[in-house]
Scaffold this active site. Sequence first.
Site, PDB file in Angstrom:
ATOM      1  N   HIS A 114     -17.584 -13.300  20.331  1.00  0.00           N
ATOM      2  CA  HIS A 114     -18.406 -12.204  20.990  1.00  0.00           C
ATOM      3  C   HIS A 114     -18.273 -12.121  22.414  1.00  0.00           C
ATOM      4  O   HIS A 114     -18.946 -11.155  22.856  1.00  0.00           O
ATOM      5  CB  HIS A 114     -20.043 -12.741  20.562  1.00  0.00           C
ATOM      6  CG  HIS A 114     -20.825 -11.712  20.427  1.00  0.00           C
ATOM      7  ND1 HIS A 114     -20.821 -10.478  20.905  1.00  0.00           N
ATOM      8  CD2 HIS A 114     -22.143 -11.422  19.781  1.00  0.00           C
ATOM      9  CE1 HIS A 114     -21.629  -9.762  20.414  1.00  0.00           C
ATOM     10  NE2 HIS A 114     -22.560 -10.341  19.875  1.00  0.00           N
ATOM     11  N   ASP A 145     -18.028  -6.808  20.467  1.00  0.00           N
ATOM     12  CA  ASP A 145     -19.332  -6.580  20.033  1.00  0.00           C
ATOM     13  C   ASP A 145     -19.492  -6.374  18.524  1.00  0.00           C
ATOM     14  O   ASP A 145     -18.603  -6.037  17.801  1.00  0.00           O
ATOM     15  CB  ASP A 145     -20.045  -5.359  20.879  1.00  0.00           C
ATOM     16  CG  ASP A 145     -20.019  -5.614  22.199  1.00  0.00           C
ATOM     17  OD1 ASP A 145     -20.235  -6.670  22.554  1.00  0.00           O
ATOM     18  OD2 ASP A 145     -19.893  -4.646  23.084  1.00  0.00           O
TER      19      ASP A 145
END
Length: 551
Positions: free
Chosen positions: A524, A528
């Site tokens: 992450h 995204d």
Amino acid sequence: MPTDVIMPQMGESIFEGTITKWLKKAGDTVQKDEPLFEISTDKVDAEIPSPVAGTLAEIKVPEGATVPVNTVVAVVGDAGEAAHAAATSAAKASAPPAQKSPPAKPAPAKTPSPEAPSPQPSAASEAGGTEVVMPQMGESIFEGTITRWLKKPGDTVQKDEPLFEISTDKVDAEIPSPAAGTLAEIKAPEGATVQINTVVAIIGGAATGAAPAPAPPLATAAVSAPTPRPQAEPAEAQAPAQPSTAPAGSRLRSSPLVRRIAKENQVDLRQVPGTGSSGRITREDILRYLSEHGPGAAALQAASSAADAVSASAQQPSGELVPLTRMRAIIAQRMAESVQTSPHVHTVFKIDMTRVVRLREREKTRFEEQNGVKLTYMPFIAAAVIEALRKYPIVNASMENGAIRYHRNINLGIAVSLDWGLIVPVVRQAEERSFLGLARAIADLAERARAKKLMPDETSGNTFTLTNSGIFGEEFGMPIINQPDSAILAIGALKKEPVVLTDGDGNDTIAIRSMQHFCLGFDHRTIDGADAGRFMGEFKRALEGWDKQIG
């Protein structure tokens, strides 16, 4: 006749080394292959053996000096030649450290052969045999663990016949015999970890007599770091060494071995005084620190918890305690590092594979007869991944020193399950391959991985990884990222299910379709959720609407 002792090159990217300690002094007698001095480089600390037997006639480079590879650092001569040079050499050895010389011109890089390298025979032993050495399986590999001897002393071996198996940080491999003859002696038992170019066996002629019994197996794998030599007790008035004052985030000079020891013992290297050249932290420094201070708090807490657990279960029946193999230990370390490095997020897509299934069933016989390789589902999945990665290159990127590295090529790692562990060979520049080229590359890497025929360079450089746990029947898995990738795709089981289909007029029908779950694990920090969703949407579209030629 005098023999020059040179600073060795410990890897293609290393062009200098620092002499940290002389293990002999001028005038001492040395045997061939007996440790003569210790060196430290940016990647490794090592003991360097004498190239010949004789007397150390002269030390040309003192402790602490950093010199280019191939520099003459000492001279070993006959016993009668040593007395004349001993005094001069001792004076040179005690001189202040020499200034660091500019790096030597790098040697041309060697291209690895497609097969595991044969151990190169060194000079014949006194009995006329051929020495078998631990080979170097890659420029960043300096030791290997002997996992199994395929022959026993007294057995006849042919040249290039598999002789023993080794395990390194990057690959497992079978090592062939460098000569035909009889295995006269095994010098390193199963489980031993030894440095490259160490003699591990002797091959004698066909008429060699009874060979000595092999050394008994080690109870545990040998530790690659030698036990530190005893240090003299400091005088009462002597000031203790001061910890490094390097600010957090600055680069400390140390070898990978030192950093590994520090990590395993939860030690902050900024607290370890460095006695090497330019404040370099040597193996002796970290071992001395551990002997004086012990491991860090986290390591002590873990040890304490383990001791409590043992105490609590002392009255319970005990099972078999089996040491980790080298590969299993490396997998454990890599997985723990990945979870600690990357914030993992997972997203699961269910994809209708009916179109691909029907095409494969129709074409698999012709494809194999025409191309000599079986038609599996993996090249379909790989081709769809490549198409999606081209459209969303962030999923093929990596985090690097606080920035994002967008890779020029797509290097697909394909996880291969082995009886003894897991390995991830890499299809390089996969975006340039046809469907047939992908099928051949994937089949070849998997076959050679199971036969222990991979080269180290074939298990590195990945930018995206595929893992097929669905072959065991699971719906989907939530995989751990294969560093330094930013994403990994787990392939679930392919199953027939009733599915609601809607036609162009909005009419619903139920049909039997071949469905498959795919789970994308992603970092992450780099990717995204929206990027991951778009990537998986493109991947789904490519498979459900397959329209490519398969060759």
